[in-house]
Design a protein around this motif. Structure first.
Motif, PDB file in Angstrom:
ATOM      1  N   MET A 139       9.318  -1.935  -9.054  1.00  0.00           N
ATOM      2  CA  MET A 139       8.612  -0.745  -9.778  1.00  0.00           C
ATOM      3  C   MET A 139       9.589  -0.083 -10.732  1.00  0.00           C
ATOM      4  SD  MET A 139       7.507   1.033  -5.985  1.00  0.00           S
ATOM      5  CE  MET A 139       9.225   1.445  -5.482  1.00  0.00           C
ATOM      6  N   ASN A 140       9.085  -0.077 -11.916  1.00  0.00           N
ATOM      7  CA  ASN A 140       9.666   0.562 -13.041  1.00  0.00           C
ATOM      8  C   ASN A 140       8.788   1.768 -13.592  1.00  0.00           C
ATOM      9  OD1 ASN A 140      11.529  -1.652 -12.935  1.00  0.00           O
ATOM     10  ND2 ASN A 140       9.931  -2.977 -14.303  1.00  0.00           N
ATOM     11  N   SER A 141       9.244   2.373 -14.499  1.00  0.00           N
ATOM     12  CA  SER A 141       8.814   3.685 -15.123  1.00  0.00           C
ATOM     13  C   SER A 141       8.072   4.679 -14.003  1.00  0.00           C
ATOM     14  CB  SER A 141       7.879   3.084 -16.087  1.00  0.00           C
ATOM     15  OG  SER A 141       8.460   2.345 -17.380  1.00  0.00           O
ATOM     16  N   LEU A 142       8.871   4.984 -12.942  1.00  0.00           N
ATOM     17  CA  LEU A 142       8.268   5.334 -11.912  1.00  0.00           C
ATOM     18  C   LEU A 142       8.255   6.964 -12.366  1.00  0.00           C
ATOM     19  CD1 LEU A 142      10.601   4.032  -9.089  1.00  0.00           C
ATOM     20  CD2 LEU A 142       8.135   4.120  -9.193  1.00  0.00           C
ATOM     21  N   LYS A 143       7.049   7.455 -11.703  1.00  0.00           N
ATOM     22  CA  LYS A 143       6.480   8.804 -11.931  1.00  0.00           C
ATOM     23  C   LYS A 143       6.454   9.507 -10.561  1.00  0.00           C
ATOM     24  CE  LYS A 143       3.179   6.944 -15.398  1.00  0.00           C
ATOM     25  NZ  LYS A 143       1.637   6.869 -15.540  1.00  0.00           N
ATOM     26  N   PRO A 144       6.627  11.009 -10.856  1.00  0.00           N
ATOM     27  CA  PRO A 144       6.447  11.885  -9.735  1.00  0.00           C
ATOM     28  C   PRO A 144       5.519  11.612  -8.853  1.00  0.00           C
ATOM     29  CG  PRO A 144       7.302  13.185 -11.354  1.00  0.00           C
ATOM     30  CD  PRO A 144       6.779  11.616 -12.123  1.00  0.00           C
ATOM     31  N   GLU A 145       4.247  11.160  -9.281  1.00  0.00           N
ATOM     32  CA  GLU A 145       2.970  10.795  -8.572  1.00  0.00           C
ATOM     33  C   GLU A 145       3.070   9.490  -7.601  1.00  0.00           C
ATOM     34  OE1 GLU A 145       3.048  11.950 -11.945  1.00  0.00           O
ATOM     35  OE2 GLU A 145       1.731  10.825 -13.172  1.00  0.00           O
ATOM     36  N   ASP A 146       4.091   8.844  -8.059  1.00  0.00           N
ATOM     37  CA  ASP A 146       4.315   7.656  -7.221  1.00  0.00           C
ATOM     38  C   ASP A 146       4.947   7.905  -5.978  1.00  0.00           C
ATOM     39  OD1 ASP A 146       5.090   5.912 -10.248  1.00  0.00           O
ATOM     40  OD2 ASP A 146       3.335   5.803  -9.089  1.00  0.00           O
ATOM     41  N   THR A 147       5.373   9.165  -5.770  1.00  0.00           N
ATOM     42  CA  THR A 147       6.329   9.653  -4.381  1.00  0.00           C
ATOM     43  C   THR A 147       5.295   9.298  -3.164  1.00  0.00           C
ATOM     44  OG1 THR A 147       7.437  11.193  -5.454  1.00  0.00           O
ATOM     45  CG2 THR A 147       6.978  11.345  -3.180  1.00  0.00           C
ATOM     46  N   ALA A 148       5.652   8.617  -2.229  1.00  0.00           N
ATOM     47  CA  ALA A 148       4.489   8.100  -1.448  1.00  0.00           C
ATOM     48  C   ALA A 148       5.450   7.366  -0.293  1.00  0.00           C
ATOM     49  CB  ALA A 148       3.407   7.185  -1.504  1.00  0.00           C
ATOM     50  N   VAL A 149       4.768   7.194   0.991  1.00  0.00           N
ATOM     51  CA  VAL A 149       5.447   6.255   1.873  1.00  0.00           C
ATOM     52  C   VAL A 149       4.976   4.892   1.637  1.00  0.00           C
ATOM     53  CG1 VAL A 149       5.566   5.309   4.210  1.00  0.00           C
ATOM     54  CG2 VAL A 149       5.891   7.714   3.760  1.00  0.00           C
ATOM     55  N   TYR A 150       5.456   3.730   1.282  1.00  0.00           N
ATOM     56  CA  TYR A 150       5.184   2.368   0.874  1.00  0.00           C
ATOM     57  C   TYR A 150       5.032   1.518   2.050  1.00  0.00           C
ATOM     58  CZ  TYR A 150       5.011   3.675  -3.870  1.00  0.00           C
ATOM     59  OH  TYR A 150       4.607   4.404  -5.234  1.00  0.00           O
ATOM     60  N   TYR A 151       4.119   0.623   2.296  1.00  0.00           N
ATOM     61  CA  TYR A 151       3.725  -0.141   3.245  1.00  0.00           C
ATOM     62  C   TYR A 151       3.502  -1.456   2.809  1.00  0.00           C
ATOM     63  CZ  TYR A 151       3.109   4.409   6.168  1.00  0.00           C
ATOM     64  OH  TYR A 151       3.185   5.580   6.785  1.00  0.00           O
ATOM     65  N   CYS A 152       4.082  -2.513   3.404  1.00  0.00           N
ATOM     66  CA  CYS A 152       3.654  -3.893   3.093  1.00  0.00           C
ATOM     67  C   CYS A 152       2.653  -4.076   4.238  1.00  0.00           C
ATOM     68  CB  CYS A 152       4.822  -4.691   3.063  1.00  0.00           C
ATOM     69  SG  CYS A 152       5.768  -5.136   4.475  1.00  0.00           S
ATOM     70  N   TYR A 182       0.947  -1.001  -0.027  1.00  0.00           N
ATOM     71  CA  TYR A 182       0.121  -0.052  -0.046  1.00  0.00           C
ATOM     72  C   TYR A 182       0.949   1.258   0.105  1.00  0.00           C
ATOM     73  CZ  TYR A 182      -3.997  -3.026   1.002  1.00  0.00           C
ATOM     74  OH  TYR A 182      -4.822  -3.992   1.339  1.00  0.00           O
ATOM     75  N   ARG A 183       0.227   2.493  -0.322  1.00  0.00           N
ATOM     76  CA  ARG A 183       1.197   3.649  -0.084  1.00  0.00           C
ATOM     77  C   ARG A 183       0.180   4.617   0.220  1.00  0.00           C
ATOM     78  NH1 ARG A 183       1.992   4.930  -6.839  1.00  0.00           N
ATOM     79  NH2 ARG A 183       0.263   5.904  -7.016  1.00  0.00           N
ATOM     80  N   GLN A 184       0.908   5.708   0.840  1.00  0.00           N
ATOM     81  CA  GLN A 184       0.332   6.786   1.244  1.00  0.00           C
ATOM     82  C   GLN A 184       1.185   8.014   0.945  1.00  0.00           C
ATOM     83  OE1 GLN A 184      -0.706   6.933   5.461  1.00  0.00           O
ATOM     84  NE2 GLN A 184      -2.365   8.369   5.137  1.00  0.00           N
TER      85      GLN A 184
END
Length: 122
Positions: free
Chosen positions: A83-96, A37-39
């Motif tokens: 995670m490939n082809s990362l975009k600025p909108e992928d910026t977040a804290v990622y939680y498992c 998940y991400r936030q």
């Protein structure tokens, strides 16, 4: 007690790649579904991807389909997120997280990691 520890986050330029890892340890009897998940700041936590216990079925949010791949190694109690082809909108804290049964317990519980920061610069 069960612990989930994420690693692999960091700063990357748009178009780049990162691989996140999350290892579960402690009094684990079995692990069912695992997920990421991400936030982002000011936003609610959202589902990124999940994977079944056997690794035979994965579910992805629309915004990562074709770019992210979830996988797991049950021998290591570890789930990965490529995670490939990362975009600025992928910026977040990622939680498992993991749906698991602890040793000596009868019920399914959900355990979360502490999160790892992913920052994508434009």
């Amino acid at each position: 007690q069960v612990q989930l520890v994420e690693s692999g986050g960091g700063l990357v330029q748009a178009g780049g790649s990162l691989r996140l890892s999350c290892s579960a340890s402690g009094s684990i009897d079995s692990i069912n579904t695992m997920g990421w998940y991400r936030q982002a700041p000011g936003k609610q936590r959202e589902l990124v991807a999940t994977i079944t216990s056997g690794g035979d079925y994965a579910n992805y949010a629309e915004f990562v389909k074709g770019r992210f791949t979830i996988s797991r190694d049950n021998a290591k109690n570890t789930v990965y997120l490529q995670m490939n082809s990362l975009k600025p909108e992928d910026t977040a804290v990622y939680y498992c997280n993991a749906h698991l049964i602890s040793i000596g317990s009868w019920g399914l519980e959900i355990s979360w990691g502490q999160g790892t920061q992913v920052t994508v610069s434009s």
